[in-house]
Design a protein around this motif. Structure first.
Motif, PDB file in Angstrom:
ATOM      1  N   VAL A 275      49.798  51.929  45.042  1.00 31.10           N
ATOM      2  CA  VAL A 275      49.017  53.061  44.535  1.00 31.10           C
ATOM      3  C   VAL A 275      48.355  52.701  43.205  1.00 31.10           C
ATOM      4  CG1 VAL A 275      49.151  55.431  43.682  1.00 31.10           C
ATOM      5  CG2 VAL A 275      50.392  54.781  45.755  1.00 31.10           C
ATOM      6  N   ALA A 276      49.128  52.108  42.299  1.00 24.65           N
ATOM      7  CA  ALA A 276      48.574  51.740  40.996  1.00 24.65           C
ATOM      8  C   ALA A 276      47.526  50.647  41.134  1.00 24.65           C
ATOM      9  CB  ALA A 276      49.688  51.287  40.062  1.00 24.65           C
ATOM     10  N   GLY A 277      47.761  49.707  42.048  1.00 25.26           N
ATOM     11  CA  GLY A 277      46.798  48.640  42.259  1.00 25.26           C
ATOM     12  C   GLY A 277      45.457  49.165  42.738  1.00 25.26           C
ATOM     13  N   LEU A 278      45.492  50.127  43.649  1.00 24.92           N
ATOM     14  CA  LEU A 278      44.252  50.742  44.107  1.00 24.92           C
ATOM     15  C   LEU A 278      43.530  51.435  42.953  1.00 24.92           C
ATOM     16  CD1 LEU A 278      45.399  52.234  47.528  1.00 24.92           C
ATOM     17  CD2 LEU A 278      43.681  50.439  47.196  1.00 24.92           C
ATOM     18  N   ALA A 279      44.289  52.102  42.099  1.00 21.43           N
ATOM     19  CA  ALA A 279      43.684  52.797  40.967  1.00 21.43           C
ATOM     20  C   ALA A 279      43.029  51.818  40.000  1.00 21.43           C
ATOM     21  CB  ALA A 279      44.735  53.629  40.241  1.00 21.43           C
ATOM     22  N   VAL A 280      43.705  50.695  39.728  1.00 19.00           N
ATOM     23  CA  VAL A 280      43.137  49.696  38.825  1.00 19.00           C
ATOM     24  C   VAL A 280      41.886  49.075  39.452  1.00 19.00           C
ATOM     25  CG1 VAL A 280      43.552  47.471  37.708  1.00 19.00           C
ATOM     26  CG2 VAL A 280      45.332  49.210  37.700  1.00 19.00           C
ATOM     27  N   ALA A 281      41.966  48.788  40.745  1.00 21.81           N
ATOM     28  CA  ALA A 281      40.823  48.176  41.425  1.00 21.81           C
ATOM     29  C   ALA A 281      39.611  49.087  41.440  1.00 21.81           C
ATOM     30  CB  ALA A 281      41.211  47.803  42.854  1.00 21.81           C
ATOM     31  N   ALA A 282      39.851  50.412  41.434  1.00 20.96           N
ATOM     32  CA  ALA A 282      38.756  51.373  41.518  1.00 20.96           C
ATOM     33  C   ALA A 282      38.088  51.644  40.166  1.00 20.96           C
ATOM     34  CB  ALA A 282      39.276  52.693  42.095  1.00 20.96           C
ATOM     35  N   ARG A 283      38.570  51.032  39.070  1.00 15.99           N
ATOM     36  CA  ARG A 283      37.979  51.291  37.756  1.00 15.99           C
ATOM     37  C   ARG A 283      36.510  50.848  37.702  1.00 15.99           C
ATOM     38  NH1 ARG A 283      39.540  48.313  33.815  1.00 15.99           N
ATOM     39  NH2 ARG A 283      39.035  49.766  32.143  1.00 15.99           N
ATOM     40  N   GLY A 284      36.208  49.751  38.376  1.00 13.89           N
ATOM     41  CA  GLY A 284      34.831  49.309  38.467  1.00 13.89           C
ATOM     42  C   GLY A 284      34.267  48.636  37.233  1.00 13.89           C
ATOM     43  N   ARG A 285      35.101  48.178  36.302  1.00 14.44           N
ATOM     44  CA  ARG A 285      34.582  47.508  35.114  1.00 14.44           C
ATOM     45  C   ARG A 285      35.647  46.573  34.533  1.00 14.44           C
ATOM     46  NH1 ARG A 285      36.126  52.632  33.794  1.00 14.44           N
ATOM     47  NH2 ARG A 285      37.408  52.926  31.938  1.00 14.44           N
ATOM     48  N   MET A 286      35.183  45.568  33.817  1.00 15.31           N
ATOM     49  CA  MET A 286      36.087  44.622  33.175  1.00 15.31           C
ATOM     50  C   MET A 286      36.582  45.149  31.829  1.00 15.31           C
ATOM     51  SD  MET A 286      37.588  41.665  33.450  1.00 15.31           S
ATOM     52  CE  MET A 286      36.656  40.901  34.781  1.00 15.31           C
ATOM     53  N   LEU A 400      45.286  42.719  20.328  1.00 17.30           N
ATOM     54  CA  LEU A 400      44.294  43.177  21.298  1.00 17.30           C
ATOM     55  C   LEU A 400      42.843  43.015  20.823  1.00 17.30           C
ATOM     56  CD1 LEU A 400      44.232  44.388  24.149  1.00 17.30           C
ATOM     57  CD2 LEU A 400      44.240  46.653  23.095  1.00 17.30           C
ATOM     58  N   PRO A 401      42.496  43.386  19.582  1.00 21.02           N
ATOM     59  CA  PRO A 401      41.091  43.266  19.165  1.00 21.02           C
ATOM     60  C   PRO A 401      40.556  41.842  19.234  1.00 21.02           C
ATOM     61  CG  PRO A 401      42.301  44.682  17.651  1.00 21.02           C
ATOM     62  CD  PRO A 401      43.325  44.038  18.536  1.00 21.02           C
ATOM     63  N   ARG A 402      41.429  40.844  19.088  1.00 15.17           N
ATOM     64  CA  ARG A 402      40.976  39.457  19.163  1.00 15.17           C
ATOM     65  C   ARG A 402      41.020  38.909  20.582  1.00 15.17           C
ATOM     66  NH1 ARG A 402      44.767  36.960  14.607  1.00 15.17           N
ATOM     67  NH2 ARG A 402      45.944  38.858  15.106  1.00 15.17           N
ATOM     68  N   MET A 403      41.986  39.365  21.377  1.00 11.43           N
ATOM     69  CA  MET A 403      42.113  38.851  22.746  1.00 11.43           C
ATOM     70  C   MET A 403      41.032  39.378  23.670  1.00 11.43           C
ATOM     71  SD  MET A 403      46.106  38.782  23.948  1.00 11.43           S
ATOM     72  CE  MET A 403      46.403  40.537  23.671  1.00 11.43           C
ATOM     73  N   ALA A 404      40.792  40.678  23.619  1.00 12.54           N
ATOM     74  CA  ALA A 404      39.956  41.327  24.628  1.00 12.54           C
ATOM     75  C   ALA A 404      38.550  40.732  24.749  1.00 12.54           C
ATOM     76  CB  ALA A 404      39.895  42.833  24.361  1.00 12.54           C
ATOM     77  N   PRO A 405      37.812  40.513  23.643  1.00  6.11           N
ATOM     78  CA  PRO A 405      36.459  39.959  23.805  1.00  6.11           C
ATOM     79  C   PRO A 405      36.451  38.590  24.480  1.00  6.11           C
ATOM     80  CG  PRO A 405      36.752  40.867  21.598  1.00  6.11           C
ATOM     81  CD  PRO A 405      38.110  40.826  22.223  1.00  6.11           C
ATOM     82  N   GLU A 406      37.471  37.761  24.195  1.00  4.55           N
ATOM     83  CA  GLU A 406      37.526  36.431  24.772  1.00  4.55           C
ATOM     84  C   GLU A 406      37.842  36.478  26.268  1.00  4.55           C
ATOM     85  OE1 GLU A 406      36.776  33.658  23.327  1.00  4.55           O
ATOM     86  OE2 GLU A 406      36.512  34.449  21.297  1.00  4.55           O
ATOM     87  N   LEU A 407      38.668  37.433  26.681  1.00  4.56           N
ATOM     88  CA  LEU A 407      39.099  37.514  28.075  1.00  4.56           C
ATOM     89  C   LEU A 407      38.101  38.271  28.949  1.00  4.56           C
ATOM     90  CD1 LEU A 407      42.882  38.286  27.480  1.00  4.56           C
ATOM     91  CD2 LEU A 407      41.918  36.154  28.371  1.00  4.56           C
ATOM     92  N   GLU A 408      37.500  39.275  28.383  1.00  2.47           N
ATOM     93  CA  GLU A 408      36.629  40.139  29.185  1.00  2.47           C
ATOM     94  C   GLU A 408      35.182  39.686  29.199  1.00  2.47           C
ATOM     95  OE1 GLU A 408      37.439  44.068  27.671  1.00  2.47           O
ATOM     96  OE2 GLU A 408      39.597  43.833  28.011  1.00  2.47           O
ATOM     97  N   GLY A 409      34.826  38.757  28.286  1.00  4.55           N
ATOM     98  CA  GLY A 409      33.454  38.250  28.250  1.00  4.55           C
ATOM     99  C   GLY A 409      33.160  37.220  29.312  1.00  4.55           C
ATOM    100  N   GLY A 410      34.210  36.488  29.757  1.00  3.71           N
ATOM    101  CA  GLY A 410      34.022  35.481  30.793  1.00  3.71           C
ATOM    102  C   GLY A 410      33.736  34.109  30.219  1.00  3.71           C
TER     103      GLY A 410
END
Length: 414
Positions: A275-286, A400-410
């Protein structure tokens, strides 16, 4: 991440249908095997420590093997490596089933064979994961990553639901034999995949296998996003995932129940995760995926505390579902950002480190919980682990503020 429409589009590809159909078959057998072997160890010894040892022997080979297997997956034919490793898992399960059925199985022999199976699985994981970019168009890759996790959690529900009644009626060995059959079916369907040569092999060998293995470890460690998130995931898996690896002692000592209850709890983990996996998959954004990876661990910690604090089975089942849900959110999120941020030439090695985390850290956690459980009982050591994991969550939120841009930018953005 992907919308539900994108998930459907990913499955519209022939390769994806074959791949995920085989995955569902194999992983259903895997969960039947895990339930059966865990219960067998409990029947043979009546010791939480030995149950922890069995989990450790299945998962711990990843510590040594996974980084090497990742380097192999980046330089070998990934399709062939997947097929051979899956065949080895199936044949090993068949041998275990035969030994149990004939009465020749001992706890020592079981430990050895679980090491063999765990070693084969450590090669299968990075090979399979690295194939995904060659199975679907690039636009559908996030959906394929989500489908991979969802397939695992559907199997996590089906496998225990089949294993519990089968063990109760026919004993342990038929459930293990079903795993052998499932992996042999998955092996037979692997050659049906049509994967371009460029996707089947990451790169030609550029150095020694050991050198490429160390290059992968250095790449992940120095990456400003991958290093911290993989470290965080490793600590969380060590502290919290061991509970799910040694469920039989919790079932009997906390709830006073048997194999049927074990299957219900394991299926509850799967339902929550699905159930949670479906919810995460449905977010539609990185955007925000890294935050989900951190907060998923916080939710898992609170659900685990509830699970061990109660002796009322219905509440334990509910907590197990929340544990599965939180673990799914964390796992899908980490795997998605790891795929997104990794250089393509390093993807197999990065995913092998993720495989190491998901296999070796729960194994060590299970062993430590089992040992502490023999001395202090299971409840208090688990609650101490929960408290430590919440400290790790605080660290993750601070980074989090330093990790997220590096991980979500690709990787392409760098």
């Amino acid at each position: 991440m992907a919308t539900f429409g994108t998930l459907s589009r990913a499955l519209s590809h022939r390769n994806a249908r074959i791949f995920f159909g085989a995955s569902l078959t194999a992983w259903t057998g895997l969960w039947m095997h895990r339930i059966a072997v865990s219960w067998l160890a409990w029947e043979l010894t009546g010791s939480a420590l030995w149950v922890g040892f069995v989990a450790f022997c299945d998962l711990a080979p990843a510590v040594v093997v996974s980084p090497i297997a990742g380097a192999v997956a980046d330089r070998a034919d990934r399709l062939r490596l997947t097929m051979l490793s899956q065949a080895a898992i199936g044949l090993n399960a068949a041998l275990i089933a035969i030994l149990v059925a004939t009465g020749w199985m001992t706890i020592g022999l079981l430990l050895v064979l679980e090491v063999v199976g765990g070693t084969a699985a450590s090669f299968a994981q990075p090979a399979r994961q690295s194939l995904m970019p060659g199975l679907v168009p690039r636009a559908d890759l996030p959906a394929a990553v989500a489908l991979n996790s969802l397939t695992f959690n559907v199997a996590r529900f089906i496998g225990p639901a089949l294993a519990g009644p089968l063990i109760a009626v026919a004993g342990v060995w038929p459930a293990i034999a079903m795993n052998a059959l499932a992996y042999l079916v998955a092996t037979a369907t692997t050659p049906m995949l049509r994967v371009e040569a460029a996707a089947r092999r990451g790169h030609a060998a550029t150095a020694s296998l050991l050198g490429e293995t160390l290059d992968g470890i250095r790449y992940a460690a120095r990456h400003p996003g991958l290093g911290p998130i993989l470290t965080f995931a490793a600590v969380a898996a060590l502290l919290l995932r061991g509970v799910q690896e040694i469920l039989p002692p919790y079932v009997e000592r906390t709830f006073g129940l048997g194999a049927g209850a074990l299957a219900v709890l394991t299926a509850s983990f799967g339902v929550g995760a699905l159930v949670a996996g479906l919810a995460v998959a449905a977010r539609g954004r990185m955007a925000g995926t890294t935050r989900l990876a951190v907060l998923g661990v916080a939710a898992l910690a609170f659900a685990t505390a509830g699970f061990v604090a109660t002796g009322w089975f219905p509440l334990g089942v509910l907590c197990a579902a929340f544990m599965g849900a939180a673990g799914s959110v964390h796992g899908i999120s980490v795997q998605t950002v790891a795929q997104n941020a990794s250089d393509p030439a390093m993807r197999g090695r990065v995913l092998s480190l993720w495989g190491l985390i998901t296999r070796a850290c729960p194994a060590l956690g299970a062993l430590l919980l089992g040992a502490a459980g023999e001395i202090f009982g299971l409840r208090w050591p688990t609650l101490v682990a929960v408290a430590l994991s919440l400290l790790a969550v605080g660290w993750g939120l601070a980074r989090l503020p330093r990790m997220a841009p590096e991980l979500e930018g690709g990787a392409a953005g760098r």
